[in-house]
Design an enzyme around this catalytic site. Structure first.
Site, PDB file in Angstrom:
ATOM      1  N   ASP A  37       0.819  -1.233   0.000  1.00  0.00           N
ATOM      2  CA  ASP A  37       0.000   0.000   0.000  1.00  0.00           C
ATOM      3  C   ASP A  37       0.841   1.267   0.000  1.00  0.00           C
ATOM      4  OD1 ASP A  37       0.784  -0.251   2.693  1.00  0.00           O
ATOM      5  OD2 ASP A  37      -1.137   0.470   3.470  1.00  0.00           O
ATOM      6  N   ASP A 168      -4.998   0.793   6.366  1.00  0.00           N
ATOM      7  CA  ASP A 168      -5.709   0.567   7.630  1.00  0.00           C
ATOM      8  C   ASP A 168      -6.773   1.633   7.863  1.00  0.00           C
ATOM      9  OD1 ASP A 168      -3.688  -1.247   7.699  1.00  0.00           O
ATOM     10  OD2 ASP A 168      -2.594  -0.323   9.348  1.00  0.00           O
ATOM     11  N   TYR A 217       9.598  -2.244   9.880  1.00  0.00           N
ATOM     12  CA  TYR A 217       8.690  -1.643   8.886  1.00  0.00           C
ATOM     13  C   TYR A 217       9.342  -0.468   8.140  1.00  0.00           C
ATOM     14  CZ  TYR A 217       4.301   0.064   6.879  1.00  0.00           C
ATOM     15  OH  TYR A 217       3.315   0.472   6.006  1.00  0.00           O
TER      16      TYR A 217
HETATM   17  C1  GLA Z   1       0.636  -1.873   8.528  1.00  0.00           C
HETATM   18  C2  GLA Z   1       0.534  -0.500   7.875  1.00  0.00           C
HETATM   19  C3  GLA Z   1      -0.216  -0.600   6.542  1.00  0.00           C
HETATM   20  C4  GLA Z   1       0.381  -1.677   5.653  1.00  0.00           C
HETATM   21  C5  GLA Z   1       0.572  -2.982   6.426  1.00  0.00           C
HETATM   22  C6  GLA Z   1       1.295  -4.017   5.624  1.00  0.00           C
HETATM   23  O1  GLA Z   1      -0.618  -2.337   8.903  1.00  0.00           O
HETATM   24  O2  GLA Z   1      -0.147   0.398   8.725  1.00  0.00           O
HETATM   25  O3  GLA Z   1      -0.230   0.656   5.899  1.00  0.00           O
HETATM   26  O4  GLA Z   1       1.570  -1.239   5.069  1.00  0.00           O
HETATM   27  O5  GLA Z   1       1.265  -2.785   7.646  1.00  0.00           O
HETATM   28  O6  GLA Z   1       0.538  -4.400   4.539  1.00  0.00           O
END
Ligand code: GLA
Length: 376
Positions: A37, A168, A217
């Site tokens: 995303d 999300d 992340y």
């Molecule tokens: C977290 C982030 C999202 C997305 C997911 C992985 O939930 O908040 O934006 O990148 O990880 O898909």
């Protein structure tokens, strides 16, 4: 209901008055399309029937946030919010949302949640969306649900300081009961897809908490953006697998390979779900997990053990890790009338394979997105 009562009770106890408004935003679970995303790729989340409730009233002396069982959040004034100096306690999610929507009036807020934190069900997005939609109503800011989602992402990126994508907050703001959504994060177009009646969505928590801010992340995001830069595209959605295989750096190649192959899997999954093609659903979800494990390297032994336990049950349509990874939960699609047996068998297998962590399991309903209303 429990949430509303808890939020209400704490509000009256601390502020000694009745609240005037209420807002609610759900958490989400993502069926497929992980870590794409922030590369313009498609994702496939659904809003679930657990979330965050906020009750609120006007304040004459700055904004204050409380929550039953927690310390008071750091207070703030909406007119003086500064993303360079965010408030430091859990109220940063509330303050960040107020900052991002351009709130005008200070509020007293009481927050209650039945979303477990650190399990990959987006509790931070839910609080940002619930706070954003609340100020949108109270200050009559005229924002639509997608604007609130975007503001939630800005809050997370710029105020809280986590470089997440838009999935999300959009799932939380725009979910639809009984449906998952294909969200094209390049265009922000949404296609709602009904979930088959005979399938349950089971969330399988590993018991390993994760936190996106200090996990890998940001590192994964940087690496995949660097891969895009080397390929001369602004996002990896615009690269092909042949381009990716030409990348010299083996780590960047793996990261980019995950993104490009995962994007293709989402579109195939949408077709497979529509056709109720169980075999294809199973192999796409499994391939997604393996790509996250081996190429993107965001899984962990507990998530792998949980996914394998899910795959071993005869009632599984498919299963994989869901959300950012490094702990958190797996999601499984399971024949509805065998869901109880699935949960107890997977729990047993997980317990024998993983010492020291306890799995917990729940069936989720696909629910509507966020809403706010005035109290009587
Ligand atoms: C977290 C982030 C999202 C997305 C997911 C992985 O939930 O908040 O934006 O990148 O990880 O898909």
């Amino acid at each position: 209901m429990v949430r509303i009562e808890s939020a209400h009770r704490e509000f009256v106890k601390v502020f000694r008055e009745k609240p005037a408004w209420i807002s609610y935003a759900p958490g989400r679970v993502n069926l497929i399309g992980e870590h794409v995303d922030y590369h313009g790729g498609p994702v496939f989340p659904l809003a679930i029937d657990l979330g965050v409730t906020i009750v609120a009233g006007l304040s004459t002396g700055g904004s204050h946030a409380v929550s039953e069982g927690y310390r008071k959040g750091a207070p703030f004034r909406v007119g003086m919010l500064d993303a360079k100096r965010p408030v430091t306690s859990w109220s940063k999610y509330v303050a960040g949302a107020a900052w991002a929507v351009g709130a005008k009036r200070d509020l007293l807020v009481s927050v209650a949640s039945d979303l477990p934190t650190g399990t990959g069900l987006s509790s931070s997005a839910a609080i940002e969306v619930a706070a954003g939609i609340l100020w949108n109503m109270v200050d009559d800011l005229g924002l639509g649900p997608l604007d609130v989602a975007r503001a939630g992402q800005r809050a997370e990126n710029q105020y809280v300081g986590v470089p997440c994508g838009i999935m999300d907050q959009t799932a939380s703001a725009m979910g639809r009961a009984g449906h998952a959504m294909v969200l094209d994060t390049g265009t922000l177009d949404i296609l709602y897809k009904p979930l088959p009646d005979d399938v349950a969505v089971v969330v399988c928590e590993t018991g390993v908490r994760h936190s996106l801010g200090d996990s890998g992340y940001p590192d994964r995001r940087r690496a995949s953006e660097e891969a895009a830069r080397q390929l001369g595209v602004s996002v990896l959605k615009d690269a092909t697998i042949e381009d990716v295989e030409r990348l010299e750096d083996p780590i960047l190649r793996k990261r980019a390979r995950h993104v490009v192959t995962e994007i293709a899997r989402v579109w195939e999954f949408a077709e497979a779900l529509e056709a109720k093609d169980r075999k294809a659903i199973f192999s796409l979800m499994q391939a997604s997990h393996l790509s996250l494990r081996d190429d993107y390297e965001v899984s962990c032994p507990e998530l792998d053990a949980m996914a394998e336990a899910c795959w071993s049950h005869e009632a599984t349509w498919g299963g994989r890790m869901t959300g950012g990874g490094f702990g958190g939960a797996c999601v499984a699609l399971v024949e509805k009338d065998k869901a109880t047996d699935f949960m107890s068998q997977v729990e047993q297998i997980y317990a024998t394979r993983v010492k020291g962590s306890t799995g917990s399991f729940m069936c989720c309903q696909a629910a509507d997105g966020a809403k706010a209303w005035q109290l009587e």
